[in-house]
Design an enzyme around this catalytic site. Structure first.
Site, PDB file in Angstrom:
ATOM      1  CG  PHE A   1      -0.511   0.729   2.409  1.00 40.11           C
ATOM      2  CD1 PHE A   1       0.279   0.109   3.355  1.00 40.11           C
ATOM      3  CD2 PHE A   1      -0.871   2.060   2.622  1.00 40.11           C
ATOM      4  CE1 PHE A   1       0.702   0.792   4.488  1.00 40.11           C
ATOM      5  CE2 PHE A   1      -0.454   2.746   3.755  1.00 40.11           C
ATOM      6  CZ  PHE A   1       0.343   2.115   4.687  1.00 40.11           C
ATOM      7  CE  LYS A   2       4.588   1.557   4.627  1.00 39.72           C
ATOM      8  NZ  LYS A   2       3.964   0.260   4.983  1.00 39.72           N
ATOM      9  CG  ASP A   3       3.695   0.946  -4.677  1.00 36.12           C
ATOM     10  OD1 ASP A   3       4.842   1.397  -4.495  1.00 36.12           O
ATOM     11  OD2 ASP A   3       3.470  -0.225  -5.026  1.00 36.12           O
TER      12      ASP A   3
END
Ligand SMILES: *Cc1c(COP(=O)(O)O)cnc(C)c1O
Length: 489
Positions: free
Chosen positions: A111-113
């Protein structure tokens, strides 16, 4: 809209300054002066938009100095073919009352993207707006996923360099390979002996060293952060809470205006805090359920009001949540109290490793947040059970949240529809996911998981073993600053 530090409300900054600086000079975190609201008709309008348009609308509310055209350009590039799903952040409904918000369709499969594909555009534009002449070096301490996502976001971005520290032995084999094989001319990666908190503390020490900063300025550099302490990381994450709500409504399984709960696998408290901002803006959210692994410092805090990091550190199969100092909690504490109280809590945390909030703060916290945790066996068990019952495959972090949500429902009787925030592709943690399915991946867990699940290996994780290792260094904590110095020379 102005921003100020959680530890000093008197000095104001623009959004561009807050994003360019990352951390406030007094060590606090930047927060917006006011929280913009999204009324019913604005929420209805969002429901008729795609993810990119929702992002432009919502981010724009916090970024007055950025034109609509600018934001549209950022969003078009940040959420594009680099995602392997046309909806960017699709909502997968498991049953009528439970959805999974899949935030891992980006280039690093976590999810960091969602934030780190956007941050380079926000940051480089902010540097222009603030008239910054120096080049920026992004320093990152990672528990596994932030590092790779930041490297991917910043690789070969002109005027920037990026250096990533990860805990030696504290990330999964795939996470490590993703980082040590990173391409790009402006990147550096090194392991640090210690755990994530050691790496994060080391980075904070470098940020706090004013002599070092002065030396870098002479060389034309300054340091900034891509960790979730940067407001530019948090802001893009607010979008997907609105998006999930709209998609749930659009599915016909939720009446517009009805409440939705979110259960979030939590480490540094950045993801769940973005959700809290969405709720403050007017999104009809019931409760946030904060899910932890065996490193359950947040569970205890939300249940008792005592934050105590003096406890054993556990390396778990959900390593991106192996964190005992959740930086973003400071933002929530500020929102529930004021700058002086927050600064006092943080001073106590630095000195004694613990603090206790007063009864009023605790009850404000508990009016919105519930918390729970589960261990590795329960995590594996949940992966296996859900796959057997529904065919839906989860990664280890998402499974922690799934388990904590079912415990919460059983204990509270709260049957509000809920979204589990799904933070990584199951392939990113293939060996442990396979163990959850009762299988052994052997030497090729990705291929084994693909065969077992019938899902293709995501393109970014294919052939990792064949890429050349560029960064195999391991450093002591005391060497971190010297490494950054060398990197910029
Ligand atoms: C970073 C991460 C988390 C924790 O998110 P925070 O914002 O630090 O709370 C959970 N799951 C995965 C897969 C992550 O990469």
């Amino acid at each position: 809209m102005n921003y100020f530090s959680t530890r000093n409300e008197t000095k104001k900054y623009t959004a561009a300054q807050a994003i360019a600086m990352g951390l406030a000079p007094d060590g606090g975190l930047f927060v917006p002066e006011t929280i913009p609201s999204v009324d019913e008709s604005a929420l209805r309008a969002l429901c008729g938009m795609d993810y990119r348009a929702r992002a432009v609308e919502l981010m724009g509310l916090y970024l007055e100095e950025f034109s609509r055209e600018e934001l549209e350009g950022f969003v078009r590039r940040a959420y594009a073919e680099n995602y392997d799903h046309p909806e960017i952040a699709p909502l997968h409904l498991l049953d009528d009352a439970t959805g999974f918000l899949e935030l891992w369709h980006g280039p690093t499969c976590a999810f960091k993207d969602m934030a780190l594909q956007m941050l380079p555009y926000l940051l480089t534009a902010s540097l222009k707006k603030t008239g910054e002449k120096r080049q920026v070096c992004i320093l990152v301490a990672t528990s596994g996923d932030t590092g790779k996502a930041a490297l991917e976001g910043f690789k070969d971005v002109p005027g920037t360099r990026i250096f990533v520290f990860y805990p030696d032995g504290g990330v999964s084999a795939i996470q490590r390979l993703q980082m040590v094989t990173q391409a790009g001319e402006n990147v550096g990666v090194c392991a640090v002996r210690g755990n994530f908190d050691d790496a994060q503390t080391g980075v904070k020490v470098i940020f706090g060293d004013s002599q070092f900063a002065a030396r870098l300025t002479e060389k034309g550099w300054f340091l900034s952060s891509a960790n979730s302490i940067n407001w530019g990381r948090l802001l893009p994450q607010i979008v997907y809470y609105f998006s999930a709500y709209c998609d749930y409504v659009n599915s016909g399984k939720l009446n517009f205006g009805d409440r939705l709960n979110f259960c979030v696998p939590t480490g540094n408290f950045g993801n769940i805090l973005a959700g809290w901002f969405a709720k403050q803006m007017g999104l009809p959210v019931g409760r946030f359920i904060c899910a932890s692994n065996a490193n359950n410092v947040l569970t205890e805090f939300i249940q008792t009001g005592v934050y105590d990091k003096n406890r054993p550190f556990h390396n778990t199969i959900s390593p991106s949540m192996d964190i005992l100092v959740s930086s973003n909690l400071e933002r929530l504490l500020y929102m529930l109290t004021d700058d002086k109280t927050t600064a006092a809590y943080m001073a106590r945390l630095a000195k004694d490793g613990r603090y206790t909030v007063d009864a009023e703060v605790l009850s404000a916290l508990q009016s919105t947040f519930s918390a729970g945790f589960c261990d590795d066996d329960e995590t594996r068990g949940t992966i296996g059970r859900v796959f057997a019952e529904t065919g839906y495959l989860m990664d280890t972090h998402t499974a922690v949240a799934c388990k904590v949500l079912s415990d919460y429902r059983a204990q509270s009787g709260d049957q509000t529809p809920a979204v589990v925030v799904s933070t990584a592709s199951p392939f990113k943690f293939a060996a442990d996911v396979l163990a959850g399915l009762g299988a052994d991946g052997g030497a090729e867990p990705l291929a084994a998981l693909s065969e077992k699940s019938g899902m293709p290996i995501p393109a970014p994780l294919q052939n990792l073993e064949e890429r050349p290792v560029r960064f195999d260094g391991v450093a002591e904590k005391s060497e971190m600053e010297r490494l950054v110095d060398q990197f910029l020379s």
